[in-house]
Design an enzyme around this catalytic site. Structure first.
Site, PDB file in Angstrom:
ATOM      1  N   TYR A 131      39.768   1.244  -1.869  1.00  0.00           N
ATOM      2  CA  TYR A 131      40.191   2.643  -1.908  1.00  0.00           C
ATOM      3  C   TYR A 131      40.227   3.200  -0.492  1.00  0.00           C
ATOM      4  CZ  TYR A 131      39.299   2.374  -6.927  1.00  0.00           C
ATOM      5  OH  TYR A 131      39.326   2.015  -8.249  1.00  0.00           O
ATOM      6  N   ASN A 174      47.307   6.194 -12.727  1.00  0.00           N
ATOM      7  CA  ASN A 174      48.506   5.362 -12.723  1.00  0.00           C
ATOM      8  C   ASN A 174      48.901   5.099 -14.174  1.00  0.00           C
ATOM      9  OD1 ASN A 174      50.433   3.343 -12.415  1.00  0.00           O
ATOM     10  ND2 ASN A 174      48.909   1.761 -11.979  1.00  0.00           N
ATOM     11  N   CYS A 207      47.026  -1.251 -10.019  1.00  0.00           N
ATOM     12  CA  CYS A 207      45.760  -0.582  -9.677  1.00  0.00           C
ATOM     13  C   CYS A 207      44.560  -1.505  -9.907  1.00  0.00           C
ATOM     14  CB  CYS A 207      45.604   0.722 -10.451  1.00  0.00           C
ATOM     15  SG  CYS A 207      45.574   0.570 -12.226  1.00  0.00           S
ATOM     16  N   HIS A 208      44.754  -2.587 -10.656  1.00  0.00           N
ATOM     17  CA  HIS A 208      43.652  -3.543 -10.859  1.00  0.00           C
ATOM     18  C   HIS A 208      43.313  -4.288  -9.568  1.00  0.00           C
ATOM     19  CE1 HIS A 208      47.342  -5.882 -11.588  1.00  0.00           C
ATOM     20  NE2 HIS A 208      46.647  -6.930 -11.156  1.00  0.00           N
ATOM     21  N   GLU A 237      45.716 -13.775 -11.680  1.00  0.00           N
ATOM     22  CA  GLU A 237      46.446 -13.868 -10.412  1.00  0.00           C
ATOM     23  C   GLU A 237      45.783 -14.852  -9.447  1.00  0.00           C
ATOM     24  OE1 GLU A 237      47.127 -10.001  -8.715  1.00  0.00           O
ATOM     25  OE2 GLU A 237      47.940  -9.208 -10.580  1.00  0.00           O
TER      26      GLU A 237
END
Length: 180
Positions: free
Chosen positions: A98, A126, A134-135, A161
């Site tokens: 962040y 989001n 956003c993950h 991912e």
């Protein structure tokens, strides 16, 4: 007009929404802000944008990075739009904090400092999760601070991912994306 379609993902049911411009929503069933921006008037109907989004998700959930992006039409303030634009730049399988997003946004706006908590609020609101990733945002200390769909889904998306999650931890008291 807004069109909706369900999508059955390996992580649970998803609701997709799109208008004539692009995808306006992607929510896991039961998430914190489920269908928050979905207009009262909507039609359950397949559209080219929704079909393309489903194809993107089919590829994504096999653990591969899709090589295309369906048209997106996120709805929000200019501040949220700026944050979501930065989220779209986070490479597949990587994470940012962040604080890093706040620093990048401050540079873009030519100001000395931006609040990471304000960024967290925009990240948490989001409406197009997964595609606007956003993950991939984590706490500065390595904490996996929340995800509107649930922390377990955030972890699974990062693992999908092939992100190295060994340096991350789940705080004792889970916080959401909108609460740093």
């Amino acid at each position: 007009m807004t069109f909706i379609q369900p999508y059955d993902s390996p992580l649970g049911d998803i609701l997709l929404a799109a208008d004539e411009t692009g995808l306006t929503g992607l929510w896991f069933e039961g998430e914190k802000y489920f269908a928050n921006n979905l207009p009262q008037k909507h039609i359950r109907q397949e559209t080219p944008i929704l079909s393309e989004t489903k194809r993107w998700l089919d590829i994504y959930f096999t653990g591969k990075e899709p090589d295309f992006m369906p048209p997106l039409h996120p709805i929000g303030s200019s501040f949220r739009q700026a944050v979501w634009s930065i989220l779209l730049q986070i490479p597949y399988g990587q994470t940012v904090t962040y604080g890093e997003i706040a620093q990048q946004l401050a540079r873009q706006q030519g100001i000395a400092r931006m609040s990471a908590q304000a960024v967290g609020g925009a990240v948490g609101h989001n409406e197009i999760s997964i595609l606007i990733p956003c993950h991939r945002v984590v706490g500065t200390n390595g904490s996996l601070t929340g995800y509107a769909g649930g922390i377990h889904k955030k972890i699974r998306l990062l693992e999908l991912e092939h992100t190295d999650t060994s340096r991350f931890f789940v705080p004792k008291r889970e916080r959401r994306c909108d609460g740093i």
